[in-house]
Design an enzyme around this catalytic site. Sequence first.
Site, short mmCIF file in Angstrom:
data_model
loop_
_atom_site.label_atom_id
_atom_site.label_comp_id
_atom_site.label_asym_id
_atom_site.label_seq_id
_atom_site.Cartn_x
_atom_site.Cartn_y
_atom_site.Cartn_z
N ARG A 111 0.89 -1.17 0.00
CA ARG A 111 0.00 0.00 0.00
C ARG A 111 0.91 1.21 0.00
O ARG A 111 1.66 1.44 0.96
CB ARG A 111 -0.93 -0.02 1.22
CG ARG A 111 -1.66 1.30 1.39
CD ARG A 111 -2.83 1.22 2.31
NE ARG A 111 -3.97 0.57 1.68
CZ ARG A 111 -5.24 0.75 2.04
NH1 ARG A 111 -5.54 1.55 3.04
NH2 ARG A 111 -6.20 0.13 1.40
N HIS A 138 -6.80 0.82 -7.00
CA HIS A 138 -7.15 -0.04 -5.86
C HIS A 138 -7.85 -1.28 -6.43
O HIS A 138 -9.06 -1.46 -6.28
CB HIS A 138 -8.05 0.75 -4.90
CG HIS A 138 -8.13 0.17 -3.52
ND1 HIS A 138 -7.44 -0.96 -3.13
CD2 HIS A 138 -8.85 0.58 -2.42
CE1 HIS A 138 -7.72 -1.21 -1.86
NE2 HIS A 138 -8.57 -0.29 -1.42
N GLN A 141 -10.11 -3.72 -4.36
CA GLN A 141 -11.38 -3.09 -4.01
C GLN A 141 -12.39 -3.23 -5.15
O GLN A 141 -13.53 -3.66 -4.95
CB GLN A 141 -11.14 -1.60 -3.71
CG GLN A 141 -12.39 -0.85 -3.33
CD GLN A 141 -12.91 -1.22 -1.96
OE1 GLN A 141 -12.15 -1.23 -0.99
NE2 GLN A 141 -14.18 -1.54 -1.86
N ASP A 233 -16.75 7.92 -2.83
CA ASP A 233 -15.54 7.71 -2.02
C ASP A 233 -15.22 9.07 -1.39
O ASP A 233 -15.79 10.11 -1.78
CB ASP A 233 -14.40 7.20 -2.92
CG ASP A 233 -13.12 6.86 -2.15
OD1 ASP A 233 -13.17 6.79 -0.90
OD2 ASP A 233 -12.07 6.66 -2.80
N CYS A 273 -16.25 2.36 -0.74
CA CYS A 273 -15.14 1.47 -0.38
C CYS A 273 -14.85 1.50 1.11
O CYS A 273 -14.28 0.55 1.65
CB CYS A 273 -13.90 1.84 -1.18
SG CYS A 273 -13.43 3.58 -1.00
N ARG A 301 -14.22 -8.17 0.32
CA ARG A 301 -12.76 -7.96 0.16
C ARG A 301 -12.02 -9.22 0.60
O ARG A 301 -11.04 -9.63 -0.02
CB ARG A 301 -12.29 -6.77 1.02
CG ARG A 301 -12.75 -5.40 0.54
CD ARG A 301 -12.06 -5.00 -0.76
NE ARG A 301 -10.60 -4.99 -0.63
CZ ARG A 301 -9.89 -4.02 -0.06
NH1 ARG A 301 -10.48 -2.94 0.42
NH2 ARG A 301 -8.56 -4.10 0.02
#
Length: 332
Positions: A111, A138, A141, A233, A273, A301
């Site tokens: 990340r 991402h 996701q 988001d 998300c 996820r």
Amino acid sequence: MSTLRTLTRLSGPDLLSIQDLTPPEAEGILELTGLVKERPEEFHTALAGKQLVLIFEKASLRTRITFEVGMAELGGRALFFDETGARLGARESLGDIARNLERWVDGVVLRTFAHRTVTEMAAHASIPVINGLSDREHPCQALGDYFTLEERFGDLRRVKLAFVGDGNNVCHSLLLTVALVGGRIAVATPPGYEPDADIVRAASETAARTGGRVELTYDWQEAVRGADAVYTDVWASMGQEAETAARKKIFAPYQVNAELMAQAAPHAVFLHCLPAHRGEEVTDAVMDSPASLVFEQAENRLHVQKAILLLLMGNGHRPRSFGAGQGRRARG
Ligand code: CP
Ligand code: NVA
């Protein structure tokens, strides 16, 4: 024919971007995710003896815990390496880090701030590298989110997703995923906050082949009209904290609230998300409404990442009914 019967590995060694996947691979990941979710006990030893390291430059709840729990549920082990107080590559080169890691572990989840950190690590490492969020994408996701939509609506080619807000990393991966699965996405952003032009071009080109549709607008009403799902988001992503106040003003008309949801299809679901900034990009009323699938997304996820780990780090393990697999691929 079922993709899963033939898909035991991904064609690439890593998952850095949704652009690493072909349409059958995306379909295969979603199919394996369903199997892993339905029959987790069949995969309990699939990654026995495998070790995954998570190296994070940014905070995380979902990504960290789902990869750690996912590895445990597959019989392997995950280690967390906290780089939130540093930048990866500052103490020693990314190439040297990669050449150390490959001696000890079987895979890496990164990340990062810069997407280049992810691609550079992958260029040097002989073990799979998974993008657990960069400033550009991402992918885990978006794949989990399309699994969530498939659970709700079935055929993804009939689903219209409206993404309202910032044209950010999550938006990019959703654009690319919708193109692969042949769905429809309409993105509404304020001027100046559009998704990256290269991503939009790539998504549009793929969509032209898969029968998908990619639309961009500044008018949220146009995007949301008739949508089966509305996604938003945060307005300021990690690393953009200094812009928070300015962005709050710019994005305020794009808040997902009851009035906005009323313009979508009557059966429309709400996606995010997470983490959400309640009262900013989404109201409590929408987050907590029956239309909200945000915690289903969070659960999925775990399942989608288990499927990804199996396809990148496994030995082609499948329940007996799905046929024999192949050995682990070594990279040149
Ligand atoms: N959605 C997501 O990636 O959450 P985290 O930042 O908590 O990992
Ligand atoms: N766009 C957000 C997503 C967090 C999961 C960020 O990058 O901070």
